[in-house]
Design a protein around this motif. Structure first.
Motif, PDB file in Angstrom:
ATOM      1  N   GLU A  81       0.838  -1.198   0.000  1.00 38.08           N
ATOM      2  CA  GLU A  81       0.000   0.000   0.000  1.00 38.08           C
ATOM      3  C   GLU A  81       0.872   1.247   0.000  1.00 38.08           C
ATOM      4  N   THR A  82       0.361   2.304  -0.598  1.00 40.17           N
ATOM      5  CA  THR A  82       1.121   3.555  -0.675  1.00 40.17           C
ATOM      6  C   THR A  82       1.359   4.160   0.698  1.00 40.17           C
ATOM      7  N   SER A  83       0.494   3.838   1.639  1.00 44.05           N
ATOM      8  CA  SER A  83       0.646   4.370   2.998  1.00 44.05           C
ATOM      9  C   SER A  83       1.263   3.327   3.927  1.00 44.05           C
ATOM     10  N   GLY A  84       2.022   2.412   3.354  1.00 45.81           N
ATOM     11  CA  GLY A  84       2.622   1.329   4.124  1.00 45.81           C
ATOM     12  C   GLY A  84       3.540   1.827   5.223  1.00 45.81           C
ATOM     13  N   GLU A  85       3.741   0.960   6.205  1.00 45.86           N
ATOM     14  CA  GLU A  85       4.559   1.323   7.357  1.00 45.86           C
ATOM     15  C   GLU A  85       6.038   1.439   7.027  1.00 45.86           C
ATOM     16  N   SER A  86       6.512   0.620   6.103  1.00 43.94           N
ATOM     17  CA  SER A  86       7.930   0.705   5.748  1.00 43.94           C
ATOM     18  C   SER A  86       8.104   1.523   4.472  1.00 43.94           C
ATOM     19  N   ALA A  87       9.287   2.054   4.317  1.00 40.09           N
ATOM     20  CA  ALA A  87       9.588   2.826   3.105  1.00 40.09           C
ATOM     21  C   ALA A  87       9.501   1.937   1.874  1.00 40.09           C
ATOM     22  N   LEU A  88       9.918   0.681   2.002  1.00 41.88           N
ATOM     23  CA  LEU A  88       9.854  -0.241   0.874  1.00 41.88           C
ATOM     24  C   LEU A  88       8.411  -0.486   0.460  1.00 41.88           C
ATOM     25  N   GLU A  89       7.542  -0.763   1.440  1.00 42.74           N
ATOM     26  CA  GLU A  89       6.137  -0.984   1.096  1.00 42.74           C
ATOM     27  C   GLU A  89       5.535   0.237   0.423  1.00 42.74           C
ATOM     28  N   ALA A  90       5.804   1.415   0.948  1.00 43.30           N
ATOM     29  CA  ALA A  90       5.257   2.634   0.357  1.00 43.30           C
ATOM     30  C   ALA A  90       5.748   2.821  -1.075  1.00 43.30           C
ATOM     31  N   ARG A  91       7.036   2.540  -1.318  1.00 45.84           N
ATOM     32  CA  ARG A  91       7.577   2.671  -2.675  1.00 45.84           C
ATOM     33  C   ARG A  91       6.925   1.670  -3.607  1.00 45.84           C
ATOM     34  N   LEU A  92       6.792   0.430  -3.167  1.00 43.13           N
ATOM     35  CA  LEU A  92       6.154  -0.594  -4.002  1.00 43.13           C
ATOM     36  C   LEU A  92       4.678  -0.282  -4.210  1.00 43.13           C
ATOM     37  N   GLY A  93       4.036   0.256  -3.190  1.00 42.92           N
ATOM     38  CA  GLY A  93       2.639   0.657  -3.317  1.00 42.92           C
ATOM     39  C   GLY A  93       2.456   1.760  -4.341  1.00 42.92           C
ATOM     40  N   ARG A  94       3.381   2.734  -4.345  1.00 42.70           N
ATOM     41  CA  ARG A  94       3.306   3.812  -5.342  1.00 42.70           C
ATOM     42  C   ARG A  94       3.531   3.259  -6.740  1.00 42.70           C
ATOM     43  N   TRP A  95       4.456   2.315  -6.866  1.00 42.73           N
ATOM     44  CA  TRP A  95       4.714   1.694  -8.168  1.00 42.73           C
ATOM     45  C   TRP A  95       3.475   0.948  -8.655  1.00 42.73           C
ATOM     46  N   LEU A  96       2.854   0.177  -7.766  1.00 44.04           N
ATOM     47  CA  LEU A  96       1.672  -0.580  -8.157  1.00 44.04           C
ATOM     48  C   LEU A  96       0.524   0.357  -8.514  1.00 44.04           C
ATOM     49  N   GLU A  97       0.376   1.432  -7.774  1.00 47.29           N
ATOM     50  CA  GLU A  97      -0.661   2.410  -8.100  1.00 47.29           C
ATOM     51  C   GLU A  97      -0.402   3.032  -9.474  1.00 47.29           C
ATOM     52  N   ALA A  98       0.852   3.280  -9.803  1.00 49.79           N
ATOM     53  CA  ALA A  98       1.187   3.811 -11.134  1.00 49.79           C
ATOM     54  C   ALA A  98       0.808   2.809 -12.226  1.00 49.79           C
ATOM     55  N   GLN A  99       0.993   1.517 -11.936  1.00 49.40           N
ATOM     56  CA  GLN A  99       0.606   0.490 -12.912  1.00 49.40           C
ATOM     57  C   GLN A  99      -0.912   0.455 -13.065  1.00 49.40           C
ATOM     58  N   ARG A 100      -1.631   0.628 -11.943  1.00 46.69           N
ATOM     59  CA  ARG A 100      -3.101   0.699 -12.006  1.00 46.69           C
ATOM     60  C   ARG A 100      -3.542   1.876 -12.863  1.00 46.69           C
ATOM     61  N   ALA A 101      -2.891   3.007 -12.671  1.00 46.43           N
ATOM     62  CA  ALA A 101      -3.242   4.199 -13.446  1.00 46.43           C
ATOM     63  C   ALA A 101      -2.991   3.961 -14.930  1.00 46.43           C
ATOM     64  N   GLU A 102      -1.847   3.334 -15.256  1.00 46.36           N
ATOM     65  CA  GLU A 102      -1.556   3.006 -16.657  1.00 46.36           C
ATOM     66  C   GLU A 102      -2.635   2.073 -17.205  1.00 46.36           C
ATOM     67  N   SER A 103      -3.045   1.108 -16.405  1.00 39.14           N
ATOM     68  CA  SER A 103      -4.070   0.165 -16.831  1.00 39.14           C
ATOM     69  C   SER A 103      -5.393   0.873 -17.100  1.00 39.14           C
ATOM     70  N   ARG A 104      -5.785   1.769 -16.199  1.00 41.30           N
ATOM     71  CA  ARG A 104      -7.045   2.508 -16.385  1.00 41.30           C
ATOM     72  C   ARG A 104      -7.009   3.369 -17.639  1.00 41.30           C
ATOM     73  N   ARG A 105      -5.838   3.938 -17.934  1.00 44.80           N
ATOM     74  CA  ARG A 105      -5.697   4.777 -19.135  1.00 44.80           C
ATOM     75  C   ARG A 105      -5.588   3.938 -20.411  1.00 44.80           C
ATOM     76  N   GLY A 106      -5.362   2.652 -20.244  1.00 43.40           N
ATOM     77  CA  GLY A 106      -5.194   1.786 -21.405  1.00 43.40           C
ATOM     78  C   GLY A 106      -3.795   1.842 -21.984  1.00 43.40           C
ATOM     79  N   THR A 107      -2.828   2.312 -21.197  1.00 43.12           N
ATOM     80  CA  THR A 107      -1.464   2.458 -21.702  1.00 43.12           C
ATOM     81  C   THR A 107      -0.496   1.434 -21.130  1.00 43.12           C
ATOM     82  N   LEU A 108      -0.995   0.530 -20.285  1.00 44.95           N
ATOM     83  CA  LEU A 108      -0.150  -0.542 -19.773  1.00 44.95           C
ATOM     84  C   LEU A 108      -0.170  -1.667 -20.799  1.00 44.95           C
ATOM     85  N   CYS A 109       0.991  -2.038 -21.290  1.00 44.18           N
ATOM     86  CA  CYS A 109       1.028  -3.062 -22.341  1.00 44.18           C
ATOM     87  C   CYS A 109       0.527  -4.397 -21.789  1.00 44.18           C
ATOM     88  N   ASP A 110      -0.032  -5.204 -22.688  1.00 47.06           N
ATOM     89  CA  ASP A 110      -0.615  -6.492 -22.294  1.00 47.06           C
ATOM     90  C   ASP A 110       0.396  -7.404 -21.617  1.00 47.06           C
TER      91      ASP A 110
END
Length: 93
Positions: free
Chosen positions: A41-70
């Motif tokens: 999660e982006t609000s994760g307790e560790s810095a690593l979790e927060a970074r990975l959460g932000r990355w995953l959220e960016a992938q979700r955003a790409e997916s919603r926009r239709g710009t994440l490759c198959d």
């Protein structure tokens, strides 16, 4: 082509990260998922979790926009399950 589009519109569109960076971050995200039983999660307790959460959220955003490759979408599906794209908007049970 991208440069020409920017010159015409004045809007820069960020490119997807390199395959190497994507793969490395996906591996870390999958390892987190296995260890914790949930997506980071982006609000994760560790810095690593927060970074990975932000990355995953960016992938979700790409997916919603239709710009994440198959191929990348399938990789994430295999790593953490097919519901990852909706985790941020679906209520938890």
């Amino acid at each position: 082509m991208r440069e020409l589009a920017w010159q015409i519109t004045g809007i820069r569109r960020p490119s997807q990260s390199s395959d190497e960076v994507f793969g490395r971050t996906l591996e870390q995200t999958a390892a987190f998922h296995v260890a914790e039983g949930r997506a980071p999660e982006t609000s994760g307790e560790s810095a690593l979790e927060a970074r990975l959460g932000r990355w995953l959220e960016a992938q979700r955003a790409e997916s919603r926009r239709g710009t994440l490759c198959d191929a990348r979408r399938r990789m994430i599906d295999r790593a953490i399950g097919v519901g990852w794209a909706f985790d941020a908007i679906s209520p938890r049970p």
